[in-house]
Design an enzyme around this catalytic site. Sequence first.
Site, PDB file in Angstrom:
ATOM      1  N   LYS A  52       0.842  -1.204   0.000  1.00  0.00           N
ATOM      2  CA  LYS A  52       0.000   0.000   0.000  1.00  0.00           C
ATOM      3  C   LYS A  52       0.877   1.255   0.000  1.00  0.00           C
ATOM      4  CE  LYS A  52      -3.725  -2.588   2.182  1.00  0.00           C
ATOM      5  NZ  LYS A  52      -4.478  -2.987   3.382  1.00  0.00           N
ATOM      6  N   GLN A  96      -4.427  -1.388   9.592  1.00  0.00           N
ATOM      7  CA  GLN A  96      -4.399  -2.737   9.028  1.00  0.00           C
ATOM      8  C   GLN A  96      -5.006  -3.740  10.024  1.00  0.00           C
ATOM      9  OE1 GLN A  96      -3.500  -3.455   5.902  1.00  0.00           O
ATOM     10  NE2 GLN A  96      -3.767  -5.655   6.110  1.00  0.00           N
ATOM     11  N   ASP A 119     -11.023   2.801   4.177  1.00  0.00           N
ATOM     12  CA  ASP A 119     -11.336   1.372   4.206  1.00  0.00           C
ATOM     13  C   ASP A 119     -12.851   1.135   4.167  1.00  0.00           C
ATOM     14  OD1 ASP A 119      -9.556  -0.695   4.157  1.00  0.00           O
ATOM     15  OD2 ASP A 119      -8.970  -0.479   6.253  1.00  0.00           O
TER      16      ASP A 119
HETATM   17  N1  GUN Z   1      -6.715  -6.828   6.244  1.00  0.00           N
HETATM   18  C1  GUN Z   1      -6.997  -7.557   5.144  1.00  0.00           C
HETATM   19  N2  GUN Z   1      -7.617  -6.788   4.222  1.00  0.00           N
HETATM   20  C2  GUN Z   1      -7.713  -5.554   4.751  1.00  0.00           C
HETATM   21  C3  GUN Z   1      -8.265  -4.328   4.275  1.00  0.00           C
HETATM   22  O1  GUN Z   1      -8.805  -4.213   3.165  1.00  0.00           O
HETATM   23  N3  GUN Z   1      -8.175  -3.276   5.129  1.00  0.00           N
HETATM   24  C4  GUN Z   1      -7.607  -3.380   6.356  1.00  0.00           C
HETATM   25  N4  GUN Z   1      -7.579  -2.298   7.122  1.00  0.00           N
HETATM   26  N5  GUN Z   1      -7.109  -4.508   6.830  1.00  0.00           N
HETATM   27  C5  GUN Z   1      -7.164  -5.579   6.027  1.00  0.00           C
END
Ligand code: GUN
Length: 285
Positions: A52, A96, A119
Amino acid sequence: MAQILSGLAVAADVKERVRKAVEELKRQGVTPCLATVLVGDDPASATYVNSKQKTAKELGIATRDHRLKASFTQQELLDLVQLLNSDPEVHGILVQLPLPKHIDEFAITSSISPLKDVDGLTPYSAGMLLNNMAHLKPCTPSGVMEILDFYKIDVAGMDAVIVNRSNLVGLPLALMLVEKNATVTVCHSRTKNLAEKLRNADLVVTAVGNRERFTLTADMVKKGAIVIDVGTSRHAGKLAGDVDFDAVKEKASWITPVPGGVGPMTIAMLMKNTVSAASISRVMQ
Ligand code: GUN
């Protein structure tokens, strides 16, 4: 033999649009900025956060990168989110998941400002999605919808089966597919006759991520079905999805590969959300 739904190709298209939007925002004096927060040292989560961060930088998006020890407390994390909420230079906040067990995930995600909720996980964003008014939607399901849209697949009237009921993937995807007039069944570990439900589906989206627990085999797929694989796990030493790809591709009409399917879309949609959040901040100034 199925045609490939290339998430890589769709993600490249989305990222090109994001790159142009970033340039335009910069001309207007706004540099979009994404803050990522990683608690603990789970290697898979670290890999996701690294991707990311890298993609954001490639597209000209500024980043903040908070990496915290697994012992970081819930209160300390709430304080950090508040700091980022009130920082005018930060437009998107991504914490995350999963978080360490001593931290209540809902307490954290619901403390993120809805304006910075890239998100799409806050109760505000979820409520807006339910009302078909969401500006920021969860990245993985909106990535799935973007793939369908790119390949001009109209899901209206289709029977869709989703194998996942999380608020990150299955539930928001169900809302998005219903909005496009599909008939949706959401399946999970307590679902009865899963194989039979799958065999009747025109569209299957599977997001289990554990090949030992669940593998989508060819006998579970109707001829001509569309198969979208969101699962990722290590299987036989390689990155694998939920789907027995080589066998299922002989029966499906369209199929996503792993890697190169939904994975790249999640990141691309996060970048798109970051730019949307930065655009809102401009209007709100
Ligand atoms: N963990 C796995 N996929 C995601 C996501 O799309 N966002 C976040 N914040 N954590 C994740």
